[in-house]
Design a protein around this motif. Structure first.
Motif, short mmCIF file in Angstrom:
data_model
loop_
_atom_site.label_atom_id
_atom_site.label_comp_id
_atom_site.label_asym_id
_atom_site.label_seq_id
_atom_site.Cartn_x
_atom_site.Cartn_y
_atom_site.Cartn_z
N LYS A 1 25.50 50.87 36.90
CA LYS A 1 25.72 51.81 37.99
C LYS A 1 25.64 51.14 39.36
CE LYS A 1 23.84 55.73 35.39
NZ LYS A 1 22.78 56.80 35.36
N ALA A 2 24.96 49.98 39.40
CA ALA A 2 24.81 49.27 40.68
C ALA A 2 25.90 48.23 40.89
CB ALA A 2 23.44 48.61 40.74
N VAL A 3 26.83 48.15 39.95
CA VAL A 3 27.86 47.11 40.00
C VAL A 3 29.23 47.76 40.15
CG1 VAL A 3 28.98 45.26 38.69
CG2 VAL A 3 26.49 45.51 38.64
N ARG A 4 29.96 47.31 41.14
CA ARG A 4 31.33 47.82 41.34
C ARG A 4 32.31 47.16 40.39
NH1 ARG A 4 34.73 46.77 46.93
NH2 ARG A 4 36.75 47.56 46.18
N GLN A 5 32.17 45.83 40.21
CA GLN A 5 33.05 45.10 39.31
C GLN A 5 32.26 43.98 38.63
OE1 GLN A 5 36.37 43.16 41.21
NE2 GLN A 5 37.36 42.61 39.28
N PHE A 6 32.39 43.91 37.31
CA PHE A 6 31.74 42.84 36.54
C PHE A 6 32.79 41.78 36.23
CE2 PHE A 6 30.87 40.88 32.45
CZ PHE A 6 29.57 40.45 32.60
N LEU A 7 32.48 40.50 36.54
CA LEU A 7 33.42 39.41 36.30
C LEU A 7 33.04 38.62 35.05
CD1 LEU A 7 33.91 38.24 40.00
CD2 LEU A 7 35.35 39.79 38.65
N HIS A 8 31.87 38.00 35.05
CA HIS A 8 31.39 37.28 33.87
C HIS A 8 29.90 37.00 34.04
CE1 HIS A 8 31.12 33.42 36.01
NE2 HIS A 8 32.27 33.76 36.58
#
Length: 376
Positions: free
Chosen positions: A129-136
């Motif tokens: 919920k605290a992350v807009r986009q997860f990359l790796h």
């Protein structure tokens, strides 16, 4: 198998775009994992080797214990250099302390990217919920390293905690002859004074005669070997890792960029393989690592991987770095290859004369198991 179950928080790095931000950044998260540390009775830890008259101002004697065809040593207390009590070590692990007695806590450095000590206390569990986009992230690799690292520890029923040891080393010096060293839990990281495993004193003497014929013939320290079957054979691995130095990886990367084409492709592949030997990512491998630990719990590379990287480093010099471009001495053979040969003369001579002949025949055994023993 008797085991002691322990829960610890493990930090790992993820590349994410946090809520409210536009650009990705590296964030340290933590995850709680359960470790099962093997518990053994004291009778299953017989003495395997004992060193006396160790040089230096520290302990003049050291003892290694044998178990599962490996050498083990107790962790030390920070205050008085006695054996660290297991309950103190376990409390340090459970709290995420930076040290376990005299030793750095290796479970805080199991990822590819180094984590500063001040970042771990601020780390939180991953919250989507605290992350807009997860990359790796490094989660999977980090947890695999943690599992391997846990296997390098033993709890003894008499209250000690032991870690798998690299064992004693004979170090060849140009001034002091051959000196016995307590390897502790890390591979010896010196390209100047060559180190030989505890069973290879005669090879150390032969190497001294080749590299330092005018060196004093004395040997400092004495080693009593009670169980040679417990000694790990890490010499080829250590020598190859010293040759695959980050400095030369930087040369390959820069020359590949300058020359382009096949050279750039070959350089990228080679630098990636050199970093993989250490279990870290390329930026961390190429940066100045002075005073920073390599990732702990890394799966040891096989002897074939080590030999192939050393051979490919030499091949890259011969194939691409012999080209000369005016104004770009970086890719000139006479500056780079010569510096490499001079700086690594001892390691290369050791590798060619004393390690390559010991490597298994690759035509007979194309797939070899990794070295047993501690991880760098």
């Amino acid at each position: 198998m008797n085991a002691h179950r322990l829960s610890i928080d493990v930090p790992y790095v993820a590349s994410v775009v946090p809520k409210g931000a536009r650009n990705p950044r590296d964030v340290v998260f933590r995850e709680r994992v359960v470790l099962d540390l093997r518990v053994v009775p004291a009778r299953d830890l017989p003495e395997a080797a004992h060193a006396r008259d160790l040089p230096g101002s520290g302990r003049r004697e050291a003892t290694w214990f044998g178990n599962d065809r490996d050498l083990w040593q107790p962790l030390r207390d920070e205050r008085d250099a006695r054996d660290l009590a297991a309950d103190q070590a376990l409390a340090a692990l459970a709290s995420g302390a930076s040290r376990m007695g005299w030793h750095r806590n290796p479970f805080l450095q199991t990822g590819r990217t180094p984590i500063r000590a001040d970042r771990f206390p601020k780390a939180e569990p991953y919250d989507p919920k605290a992350v807009r986009q997860f990359l790796h992230d490094e989660r999977a690799r980090t947890l695999a390293n943690v599992a391997r690292l846990a296997a390098d520890f033993l709890l003894c029923e008499d209250g000690r905690i032991l870690r798998r040891s690299t064992g004693p080393w004979w170090r060849v010096t140009s001034n002091d002859g051959i000196v016995l060293k307590n390897g502790g839990f890390e591979l010896p990281g010196s390209s100047v004074h060559q180190a030989f495993g505890g069973l290879r004193l005669e090879d150390a003497r032969r190497y001294r005669g080749i590299r330092h014929p005018d060196c004093p013939g004395r040997t400092s320290g004495s080693l009593e070997i009670l169980d040679p079957a417990s000694f790990p054979d890490l010499d080829a691995r250590e020598t190859a890792l010293l040759i695959a130095d980050p400095v030369y990886a930087g040369w390959f990367r820069d020359s590949g960029r300058e020359l382009g084409g096949e050279a750039d492709v070959a350089a990228r592949l080679l630098v990636g393989r050199m970093a993989e030997l250490r279990g870290c990512d390329e930026p961390a491998f190429l940066m100045d690592r002075a005073g920073m630990p390599w990732p702990q719990g890394v799966e040891p590379p096989s002897v074939l991987e080590l030999a192939a990287v050393v051979a490919d480093m030499r091949a890259y010099f011969d194939t691409f770095m012999g080209d000369f471009r005016k104004g770009h001495p970086l890719v000139e053979h006479r500056t780079c290859r010569q510096r490499f040969e001079q700086a690594m003369a001892g390691c290369l001579a050791r590798w060619d004369l004393m390690e390559v002949p010991r490597l298994p025949d690759t035509d007979v055994a194309p797939e070899l198991p990794a070295f047993a023993g501690p991880r760098p």
